[in-house]
Design a protein around this motif. Structure first.
Motif, PDB file in Angstrom:
ATOM      1  N   LEU A 143      -9.835 -26.896 -10.818  1.00  0.00           N
ATOM      2  CA  LEU A 143      -9.402 -25.790 -12.037  1.00  0.00           C
ATOM      3  C   LEU A 143      -8.124 -26.282 -12.584  1.00  0.00           C
ATOM      4  CD1 LEU A 143     -10.412 -22.310 -10.467  1.00  0.00           C
ATOM      5  CD2 LEU A 143     -11.411 -23.450 -12.678  1.00  0.00           C
ATOM      6  N   ARG A 144      -7.240 -26.872 -11.877  1.00  0.00           N
ATOM      7  CA  ARG A 144      -5.899 -27.167 -12.349  1.00  0.00           C
ATOM      8  C   ARG A 144      -5.887 -28.379 -13.556  1.00  0.00           C
ATOM      9  NH1 ARG A 144      -5.995 -29.089  -7.129  1.00  0.00           N
ATOM     10  NH2 ARG A 144      -5.794 -31.490  -7.053  1.00  0.00           N
ATOM     11  N   GLU A 145      -7.203 -28.953 -13.424  1.00  0.00           N
ATOM     12  CA  GLU A 145      -7.435 -30.263 -14.227  1.00  0.00           C
ATOM     13  C   GLU A 145      -8.273 -29.918 -15.518  1.00  0.00           C
ATOM     14  OE1 GLU A 145      -8.934 -33.690 -12.229  1.00  0.00           O
ATOM     15  OE2 GLU A 145      -7.237 -33.537 -10.617  1.00  0.00           O
ATOM     16  N   TRP A 146      -8.682 -28.518 -15.719  1.00  0.00           N
ATOM     17  CA  TRP A 146      -9.344 -28.236 -16.538  1.00  0.00           C
ATOM     18  C   TRP A 146      -8.826 -28.078 -17.997  1.00  0.00           C
ATOM     19  CZ3 TRP A 146     -13.959 -24.200 -15.505  1.00  0.00           C
ATOM     20  CH2 TRP A 146     -14.892 -24.571 -14.346  1.00  0.00           C
ATOM     21  N   THR A 147      -9.211 -28.622 -19.010  1.00  0.00           N
ATOM     22  CA  THR A 147      -9.123 -28.505 -20.342  1.00  0.00           C
ATOM     23  C   THR A 147     -10.002 -27.677 -21.344  1.00  0.00           C
ATOM     24  OG1 THR A 147      -9.764 -30.878 -21.107  1.00  0.00           O
ATOM     25  CG2 THR A 147      -7.609 -30.501 -20.408  1.00  0.00           C
ATOM     26  N   TRP A 148      -9.795 -27.432 -22.648  1.00  0.00           N
ATOM     27  CA  TRP A 148     -10.547 -26.780 -23.480  1.00  0.00           C
ATOM     28  C   TRP A 148     -12.194 -27.174 -23.122  1.00  0.00           C
ATOM     29  CZ3 TRP A 148     -10.681 -22.342 -25.867  1.00  0.00           C
ATOM     30  CH2 TRP A 148     -11.508 -22.052 -26.984  1.00  0.00           C
ATOM     31  N   ASN A 149     -12.538 -28.462 -23.208  1.00  0.00           N
ATOM     32  CA  ASN A 149     -13.937 -28.916 -22.988  1.00  0.00           C
ATOM     33  C   ASN A 149     -14.569 -28.683 -21.928  1.00  0.00           C
ATOM     34  OD1 ASN A 149     -13.716 -29.961 -25.576  1.00  0.00           O
ATOM     35  ND2 ASN A 149     -13.135 -32.091 -25.030  1.00  0.00           N
ATOM     36  N   ASP A 150     -13.621 -28.709 -20.813  1.00  0.00           N
ATOM     37  CA  ASP A 150     -14.115 -28.214 -19.553  1.00  0.00           C
ATOM     38  C   ASP A 150     -14.683 -26.695 -19.510  1.00  0.00           C
ATOM     39  OD1 ASP A 150     -13.951 -30.518 -17.916  1.00  0.00           O
ATOM     40  OD2 ASP A 150     -11.804 -30.149 -18.510  1.00  0.00           O
ATOM     41  N   GLY A 151     -13.992 -25.632 -20.293  1.00  0.00           N
ATOM     42  CA  GLY A 151     -14.039 -24.571 -20.429  1.00  0.00           C
ATOM     43  C   GLY A 151     -15.416 -24.037 -21.271  1.00  0.00           C
ATOM     44  N   VAL A 152     -15.451 -24.803 -22.324  1.00  0.00           N
ATOM     45  CA  VAL A 152     -16.746 -24.739 -23.207  1.00  0.00           C
ATOM     46  C   VAL A 152     -17.856 -25.091 -22.167  1.00  0.00           C
ATOM     47  CG1 VAL A 152     -17.897 -25.952 -25.240  1.00  0.00           C
ATOM     48  CG2 VAL A 152     -15.504 -25.487 -25.442  1.00  0.00           C
ATOM     49  N   ARG A 153     -17.927 -26.161 -21.691  1.00  0.00           N
ATOM     50  CA  ARG A 153     -19.178 -26.696 -20.872  1.00  0.00           C
ATOM     51  C   ARG A 153     -19.381 -25.519 -19.641  1.00  0.00           C
ATOM     52  NH1 ARG A 153     -16.968 -32.024 -21.997  1.00  0.00           N
ATOM     53  NH2 ARG A 153     -15.733 -31.663 -19.837  1.00  0.00           N
ATOM     54  N   ALA A 154     -18.521 -25.053 -19.174  1.00  0.00           N
ATOM     55  CA  ALA A 154     -18.828 -24.270 -17.979  1.00  0.00           C
ATOM     56  C   ALA A 154     -18.822 -22.777 -18.349  1.00  0.00           C
ATOM     57  CB  ALA A 154     -17.554 -24.318 -16.842  1.00  0.00           C
ATOM     58  N   LEU A 155     -18.550 -22.344 -19.584  1.00  0.00           N
ATOM     59  CA  LEU A 155     -18.791 -20.854 -19.946  1.00  0.00           C
ATOM     60  C   LEU A 155     -20.157 -20.204 -19.606  1.00  0.00           C
ATOM     61  CD1 LEU A 155     -17.442 -18.448 -21.215  1.00  0.00           C
ATOM     62  CD2 LEU A 155     -18.320 -19.350 -23.602  1.00  0.00           C
ATOM     63  N   PRO A 156     -21.278 -20.818 -19.911  1.00  0.00           N
ATOM     64  CA  PRO A 156     -22.542 -20.119 -19.421  1.00  0.00           C
ATOM     65  C   PRO A 156     -22.646 -20.090 -17.934  1.00  0.00           C
ATOM     66  CG  PRO A 156     -22.972 -21.981 -21.335  1.00  0.00           C
ATOM     67  CD  PRO A 156     -21.613 -22.106 -20.738  1.00  0.00           C
ATOM     68  N   GLN A 157     -22.197 -20.785 -17.232  1.00  0.00           N
ATOM     69  CA  GLN A 157     -22.352 -20.762 -15.849  1.00  0.00           C
ATOM     70  C   GLN A 157     -21.395 -19.740 -15.460  1.00  0.00           C
ATOM     71  OE1 GLN A 157     -21.677 -24.347 -13.697  1.00  0.00           O
ATOM     72  NE2 GLN A 157     -22.178 -23.564 -11.671  1.00  0.00           N
ATOM     73  N   ALA A 158     -20.324 -19.506 -15.967  1.00  0.00           N
ATOM     74  CA  ALA A 158     -19.304 -18.458 -15.354  1.00  0.00           C
ATOM     75  C   ALA A 158     -19.792 -16.995 -15.968  1.00  0.00           C
ATOM     76  CB  ALA A 158     -18.096 -18.925 -16.109  1.00  0.00           C
ATOM     77  N   GLN A 159     -20.311 -17.127 -17.164  1.00  0.00           N
ATOM     78  CA  GLN A 159     -21.003 -15.750 -17.570  1.00  0.00           C
ATOM     79  C   GLN A 159     -22.030 -15.137 -16.561  1.00  0.00           C
ATOM     80  OE1 GLN A 159     -21.971 -16.950 -21.801  1.00  0.00           O
ATOM     81  NE2 GLN A 159     -20.133 -15.854 -22.461  1.00  0.00           N
ATOM     82  N   ALA A 160     -22.888 -16.223 -16.056  1.00  0.00           N
ATOM     83  CA  ALA A 160     -24.218 -15.831 -15.293  1.00  0.00           C
ATOM     84  C   ALA A 160     -23.579 -15.311 -13.858  1.00  0.00           C
ATOM     85  CB  ALA A 160     -24.922 -17.042 -14.979  1.00  0.00           C
TER      86      ALA A 160
END
Length: 421
Positions: free
Chosen positions: A266-283
């Motif tokens: 998580l400490r290496e995540w930037t905006w694009n990582d958040g965009v890609r992971a959002l659907p999985q996190a919401q689920a």
């Protein structure tokens, strides 16, 4: 979360039990409002008599745990823990306890951003849009293109604090940039994305390289770590309030397995990582916990966590030092942080770069900042750069404002004007 109006209890909650307050009145320190420097030129370590009565104030305001750290002569001189880190387990607050710093995150990021200015990566008076224009900005707001790095750090961007619905509400200005103070977490977050874009590093990577590691703040993080998971304090709402249950602690716990599955901490995540992971996190999360990519990422305005003594180490590097090391911001930049940039109350309170400034006398200004997260964490720091001393107070209670104000009064001998605004 993130100081959003929808998720925070922003108003002070006063204790309804008048009898309890009356019983504690004898412990109230006598504030000094005179401007005679001799009256407040003393070490800021609270007296043992005050500390003996502090647990009573904590109980009165419903604050389970508290950490205090003091800087004297530019060095961490003292720290003390009180109460419990988690009311469910009864674990005590100790030297390893990790607090949510809340908006104390902002001065730390300001320091990192100014280091990027010193090294030429950013320019203080260049616009954010010159570097990076996120797609969530409003398309019909030309004032967005006039916001500078300096505007962000002195809170003159004209942006709101936080949008209530960032998933469907474009970011737009409330006022003309550079003309007045609009306290804004959104502005700090945009500058964070600018720094990521300019360096290719995440917020936590930047902070670790430019500050945490060289300053010895090794238990501090803008995201999550094994140490934070073991030692984070758990916040409690103020008595009589029902704040949001959404907290960074809950979010990071849900995101950690997603990060592990993706093979990127998580400490290496930037905006694009958040965009890609959002659907999985919401689920994986309750509805409404993750509504936009920003909810998955470190947040320069609000998500810093660490022990009080780590933050005191940072304060020590905001002070003048006989020799500044190569990793620190330059002396001219340090002085600019603590120089009035935008008035809050003419002649009394100003915004510096990342700091609030309060006039103590004709020749003295103290810097300060407060923080509040999720109606469960209240924090405060004040520093006297002329005498190279500072005080950090962090709590895991939504009623912590009443407690940290008493600590500040008892330690410094002053009643800050900022407490009455």
């Amino acid at each position: 979360m993130h100081d959003r109006p929808a998720g925070m209890i922003g108003r002070r909650t006063f204790l309804g039990a008048a009898s309890a307050c009356a019983a504690l009145a004898a412990l109230r320190p006598s504030p000094l409002r005179a401007a005679d420097p001799a009256q407040y030129d003393h070490p800021w370590i609270p007296s043992e008599a005050f500390l003996a009565g502090l647990p009573e104030w904590m109980r009165a305001f419903g604050v389970p745990g508290l950490g205090i750290a003091v800087v004297e002569d530019g060095e961490v001189a003292w720290h003390r823990a009180f109460g419990v880190a988690d009311t469910a387990s009864g674990a005590a607050v100790d030297a390893d306890s990790v607090f949510e710093c809340a908006s104390l995150s902002k001065p730390v990021f300001a320091y990192v951003a100014l280091k990027l200015v010193d090294t030429g990566v950013l320019q203080l008076d260049r616009t954010l849009a010159h570097y990076h224009r996120p797609d969530y900005l409003a398309k019909d707001d030309p004032r967005l293109d006039r916001i500078t790095v300096r505007d962000v750090l002195r809170h003159s961007s004209g942006l709101p604090n936080w949008r209530e619905h960032p998933d469907r509400e474009p970011l737009r200005t409330l006022a003309e940039p550079g003309k007045g103070v609009n306290y804004s977490g959104e502005a700090f977050y945009w500058l964070q994305l600018v720094a990521e874009q300019a360096t290719g590093e995440s917020l936590d990577q930047l902070a670790r390289r430019h500050l945490f590691e060289p300053a010895g703040m090794r238990a501090s993080t803008y995201t999550w770590s094994a140490h934070a998971a073991r030692h984070s304090v758990i916040g409690e709402p103020a008595p009589g309030t029902t704040p949001t249950v959404q907290t960074f602690h809950r979010q990071w716990s849900l995101l950690q397995p997603i990060a592990e599955a993706r093979g990127k901490p998580l400490r290496e995540w930037t905006w694009n990582d958040g965009v890609r992971a959002l659907p999985q996190a919401q689920a994986a999360a309750p509805a409404g916990m993750f509504v936009w990519p920003g909810d998955l990422l470190a947040n320069s305005a609000a998500s810093l966590r660490g022990p009080v003594q780590d933050y005191a180490r940072f304060i020590a590097h905001v002070m003048a030092r006989p020799t500044r090391q190569c990793w620190e911001i330059g002396e001219a930049t340090r002085q600019a942080m603590l120089t009035p940039q935008m008035p809050l109350r003419e002649g009394w309170l100003d915004k510096g770069l990342g700091w609030n400034l309060e006039r103590i006398d004709a020749n003295t200004r103290w810097f300060f900042h407060g923080g509040a997260n999720a109606g469960r964490y209240k924090t405060f720091i004040v520093g006297d750069p002329g005498r190279r001393r500072g005080l950090v107070v962090m709590t895991n209670g939504g009623g912590g404002t009443g407690v940290y104000q008493r600590v500040v009064r008892a330690a410094t001998g002053r009643d800050l004007l900022a407490f009455d605004l």
